[in-house]
Design a protein around this motif. Structure first.
Motif, PDB file in Angstrom:
ATOM      1  N   PRO A 239       1.682  -4.853 -15.312  1.00 31.87           N
ATOM      2  CA  PRO A 239       0.613  -3.878 -15.056  1.00 31.87           C
ATOM      3  C   PRO A 239      -0.754  -4.496 -14.794  1.00 31.87           C
ATOM      4  CG  PRO A 239       1.982  -3.159 -16.880  1.00 31.87           C
ATOM      5  CD  PRO A 239       2.415  -4.559 -16.552  1.00 31.87           C
ATOM      6  N   GLY A 240      -1.095  -5.572 -15.498  1.00 28.28           N
ATOM      7  CA  GLY A 240      -2.415  -6.165 -15.318  1.00 28.28           C
ATOM      8  C   GLY A 240      -2.620  -6.725 -13.927  1.00 28.28           C
ATOM      9  N   SER A 241      -1.700  -7.585 -13.509  1.00 26.70           N
ATOM     10  CA  SER A 241      -1.818  -8.164 -12.170  1.00 26.70           C
ATOM     11  C   SER A 241      -1.562  -7.107 -11.091  1.00 26.70           C
ATOM     12  CB  SER A 241      -0.858  -9.342 -12.004  1.00 26.70           C
ATOM     13  OG  SER A 241       0.461  -8.989 -12.362  1.00 26.70           O
ATOM     14  N   PHE A 242      -0.800  -6.053 -11.450  1.00 27.26           N
ATOM     15  CA  PHE A 242      -0.580  -4.972 -10.484  1.00 27.26           C
ATOM     16  C   PHE A 242      -1.890  -4.273 -10.147  1.00 27.26           C
ATOM     17  CE2 PHE A 242       0.104  -0.356  -9.894  1.00 27.26           C
ATOM     18  CZ  PHE A 242       0.769  -0.402  -8.679  1.00 27.26           C
ATOM     19  N   GLN A 243      -2.727  -4.002 -11.141  1.00 21.80           N
ATOM     20  CA  GLN A 243      -3.987  -3.315 -10.854  1.00 21.80           C
ATOM     21  C   GLN A 243      -4.859  -4.149  -9.910  1.00 21.80           C
ATOM     22  OE1 GLN A 243      -7.124  -2.918 -13.863  1.00 21.80           O
ATOM     23  NE2 GLN A 243      -7.195  -0.736 -13.414  1.00 21.80           N
ATOM     24  N   VAL A 244      -4.937  -5.443 -10.179  1.00 28.61           N
ATOM     25  CA  VAL A 244      -5.727  -6.314  -9.301  1.00 28.61           C
ATOM     26  C   VAL A 244      -5.130  -6.323  -7.893  1.00 28.61           C
ATOM     27  CG1 VAL A 244      -6.463  -8.690  -8.893  1.00 28.61           C
ATOM     28  CG2 VAL A 244      -6.514  -7.747 -11.218  1.00 28.61           C
ATOM     29  N   SER A 245      -3.808  -6.461  -7.821  1.00 29.11           N
ATOM     30  CA  SER A 245      -3.142  -6.506  -6.511  1.00 29.11           C
ATOM     31  C   SER A 245      -3.281  -5.188  -5.758  1.00 29.11           C
ATOM     32  CB  SER A 245      -1.659  -6.857  -6.681  1.00 29.11           C
ATOM     33  OG  SER A 245      -1.506  -8.162  -7.179  1.00 29.11           O
ATOM     34  N   LEU A 246      -3.363  -4.083  -6.516  1.00 30.54           N
ATOM     35  CA  LEU A 246      -3.512  -2.781  -5.850  1.00 30.54           C
ATOM     36  C   LEU A 246      -4.854  -2.698  -5.114  1.00 30.54           C
ATOM     37  CD1 LEU A 246      -2.505   0.071  -5.255  1.00 30.54           C
ATOM     38  CD2 LEU A 246      -3.360   0.781  -7.503  1.00 30.54           C
ATOM     39  N   PHE A 247      -5.914  -3.156  -5.748  1.00 34.86           N
ATOM     40  CA  PHE A 247      -7.202  -3.178  -5.048  1.00 34.86           C
ATOM     41  C   PHE A 247      -7.122  -4.068  -3.805  1.00 34.86           C
ATOM     42  CE2 PHE A 247      -9.085  -2.049  -9.307  1.00 34.86           C
ATOM     43  CZ  PHE A 247      -9.587  -0.826  -8.913  1.00 34.86           C
ATOM     44  N   ASP A 248      -6.484  -5.232  -3.946  1.00 32.19           N
ATOM     45  CA  ASP A 248      -6.351  -6.132  -2.795  1.00 32.19           C
ATOM     46  C   ASP A 248      -5.562  -5.472  -1.663  1.00 32.19           C
ATOM     47  OD1 ASP A 248      -7.738  -8.058  -4.181  1.00 32.19           O
ATOM     48  OD2 ASP A 248      -5.956  -9.196  -4.779  1.00 32.19           O
ATOM     49  N   ALA A 249      -4.496  -4.771  -2.026  1.00 29.90           N
ATOM     50  CA  ALA A 249      -3.664  -4.137  -0.991  1.00 29.90           C
ATOM     51  C   ALA A 249      -4.407  -2.997  -0.306  1.00 29.90           C
ATOM     52  CB  ALA A 249      -2.365  -3.637  -1.616  1.00 29.90           C
ATOM     53  N   LEU A 250      -5.122  -2.189  -1.088  1.00 30.56           N
ATOM     54  CA  LEU A 250      -5.903  -1.108  -0.475  1.00 30.56           C
ATOM     55  C   LEU A 250      -6.916  -1.674   0.511  1.00 30.56           C
ATOM     56  CD1 LEU A 250      -6.577   1.121  -3.624  1.00 30.56           C
ATOM     57  CD2 LEU A 250      -5.195   1.778  -1.644  1.00 30.56           C
ATOM     58  N   TYR A 251      -7.510  -2.784   0.142  1.00 29.05           N
ATOM     59  CA  TYR A 251      -8.527  -3.404   0.991  1.00 29.05           C
ATOM     60  C   TYR A 251      -7.915  -4.085   2.215  1.00 29.05           C
ATOM     61  CZ  TYR A 251     -12.424  -6.467   2.291  1.00 29.05           C
ATOM     62  OH  TYR A 251     -13.419  -7.114   2.970  1.00 29.05           O
ATOM     63  N   GLY A 252      -6.763  -4.716   2.004  1.00 20.32           N
ATOM     64  CA  GLY A 252      -6.227  -5.592   3.040  1.00 20.32           C
ATOM     65  C   GLY A 252      -5.227  -4.980   4.000  1.00 20.32           C
ATOM     66  N   LEU A 253      -4.651  -3.827   3.670  1.00 20.18           N
ATOM     67  CA  LEU A 253      -3.659  -3.239   4.576  1.00 20.18           C
ATOM     68  C   LEU A 253      -4.283  -2.960   5.939  1.00 20.18           C
ATOM     69  CD1 LEU A 253      -1.573  -0.579   2.589  1.00 20.18           C
ATOM     70  CD2 LEU A 253      -0.763  -2.686   3.647  1.00 20.18           C
ATOM     71  N   THR A 254      -3.601  -3.387   6.971  1.00 22.77           N
ATOM     72  CA  THR A 254      -4.089  -3.097   8.312  1.00 22.77           C
ATOM     73  C   THR A 254      -3.537  -1.755   8.786  1.00 22.77           C
ATOM     74  OG1 THR A 254      -2.214  -4.110   9.452  1.00 22.77           O
ATOM     75  CG2 THR A 254      -4.054  -5.574   8.827  1.00 22.77           C
ATOM     76  N   PRO A 255      -4.197  -1.124   9.746  1.00 21.58           N
ATOM     77  CA  PRO A 255      -3.662   0.133  10.284  1.00 21.58           C
ATOM     78  C   PRO A 255      -2.236  -0.033  10.825  1.00 21.58           C
ATOM     79  CG  PRO A 255      -5.948  -0.122  10.928  1.00 21.58           C
ATOM     80  CD  PRO A 255      -5.551  -1.407  10.267  1.00 21.58           C
ATOM     81  N   ALA A 256      -1.937  -1.160  11.428  1.00 23.28           N
ATOM     82  CA  ALA A 256      -0.582  -1.376  11.958  1.00 23.28           C
ATOM     83  C   ALA A 256       0.438  -1.462  10.830  1.00 23.28           C
ATOM     84  CB  ALA A 256      -0.554  -2.653  12.799  1.00 23.28           C
ATOM     85  N   GLU A 257       0.089  -2.161   9.758  1.00 28.20           N
ATOM     86  CA  GLU A 257       0.994  -2.235   8.603  1.00 28.20           C
ATOM     87  C   GLU A 257       1.197  -0.856   7.999  1.00 28.20           C
ATOM     88  OE1 GLU A 257       0.028  -6.754   6.962  1.00 28.20           O
ATOM     89  OE2 GLU A 257      -1.287  -5.080   6.401  1.00 28.20           O
ATOM     90  N   LEU A 258       0.126  -0.089   7.909  1.00 27.94           N
ATOM     91  CA  LEU A 258       0.247   1.265   7.357  1.00 27.94           C
ATOM     92  C   LEU A 258       1.140   2.133   8.237  1.00 27.94           C
ATOM     93  CD1 LEU A 258      -0.572   3.423   5.310  1.00 27.94           C
ATOM     94  CD2 LEU A 258      -2.606   3.877   6.713  1.00 27.94           C
ATOM     95  N   ALA A 259       0.932   2.043   9.544  1.00 28.38           N
ATOM     96  CA  ALA A 259       1.741   2.859  10.461  1.00 28.38           C
ATOM     97  C   ALA A 259       3.231   2.578  10.294  1.00 28.38           C
ATOM     98  CB  ALA A 259       1.314   2.582  11.904  1.00 28.38           C
ATOM     99  N   ALA A 260       3.548   1.333  10.015  1.00 33.56           N
ATOM    100  CA  ALA A 260       4.955   0.960   9.860  1.00 33.56           C
ATOM    101  C   ALA A 260       5.501   1.289   8.472  1.00 33.56           C
ATOM    102  CB  ALA A 260       5.119  -0.542  10.128  1.00 33.56           C
TER     103      ALA A 260
END
Length: 272
Positions: A239-260
């Protein structure tokens, strides 16, 4: 409808337009919801004082009302902000945290729904079940069950309360009373970190701020949030590293990755 393209377009618009999101939210999640709003690409402001909430709401592109840590002063501020937002045409997103757990929370959520025009109501099955009259049970701030499945519950809540209802759980269901969309993105680690439901509401507000159809915007926001959770979970040890990674993923996801990556389908109504 191509859900992937629609979600990607909304994410691009959030990052380009950086809509101001006015949060009247609870003490437990104030920091993480502000950071989630930033990670998406929007701009948060956390203002609660009765003397300024109306002015701030009029300046915002969406207003979040979150009843997680209530007192009478905050209720008054939420009503002032909501009325100003309604007058200015700014969408209001309500998170009825713990509605059904105590009389104060239930009464406050009902009053906000009765006196304000709420664009999107985002909650768990127990909260939405209580507020819609369908039936639900809440333990603390967590759902302990509802009298109907997610799709039926979201549709009934939307029809009875005059909102877009977003019922989140293992599968999220979003309805305007006529159409029902199912969002199948997400990860079980979201239930192991406090405030993740409130963060979902913040993301919904950012997408609703730039979208023309609140149902579509809310469904795409929840898919984006759920897909970010899937990406984060693959990198996390717990859970701890998940919260940090979640912020990173929200920030880093590209529109193309999201579309897929989005997994949304119509359960009832909606265009193919």
């Amino acid at each position: 409808m191509n859900w992937g393209e629609t979600a990607a377009d909304l994410l691009v618009r959030v990052r380009r337009e950086r809509p101001l999101i006015h949060h009247l939210t609870n003490l437990v999640v104030m920091n993480v919801t502000a950071n989630a709003t930033l990670a998406v690409g929007a701009a948060p402001v956390m203002a609660h004082a009765a003397e300024e909430v109306a002015e701030m709401a009029r300046a915002a592109r969406a207003v979040v009302l979150n009843i997680g840590t209530l007192d009478e002063r905050w209720v008054d501020s939420m009503l002032r902000a909501g009325r100003a937002a309604n007058d200015a045409g700014v969408p209001v997103v309500l998170d009825p945290v713990g509605a059904g757990a105590t009389e104060l929370r239930t009464r406050t959520a009902e009053r906000l729904l009765r006196e304000l025009r709420v664009a999107v109501l985002r909650g768990n099955a127990g909260e939405i079940g209580v507020l819609s009259g369908v039936g639900g049970r809440v333990q603390g701030v967590d759902s302990a069950g509802a009298a109907a499945g997610g799709a039926a519950l979201a549709r009934a809540a939307a029809q009875r309360l005059g909102v877009v209802a977003a019922v989140t759980g293992e599968v999220d269901h979003v309805s305007d009373g006529r159409r029902v969309a199912a969002v199948r993105n997400g990860h079980r680690l979201l239930t192991a970190v406090t405030g993740t439901g409130c963060m979902a509401t913040a993301v919904v507000a950012a997408f609703v701020a730039v979208g023309s159809d609140p149902l579509v915007a809310a469904a795409c926001a929840l898919a984006y949030y759920g897909y970010a959770a899937e990406v984060a979970a693959a990198r996390a040890a717990g859970p701890g590293s998940f919260q940090v990674s979640l912020f990173d993923a929200l920030y880093g996801l590209t529109p193309a990755e999201l579309a897929a990556g989005v997994r949304i389908d119509w359960v009832e109504g909606g265009a193919a």
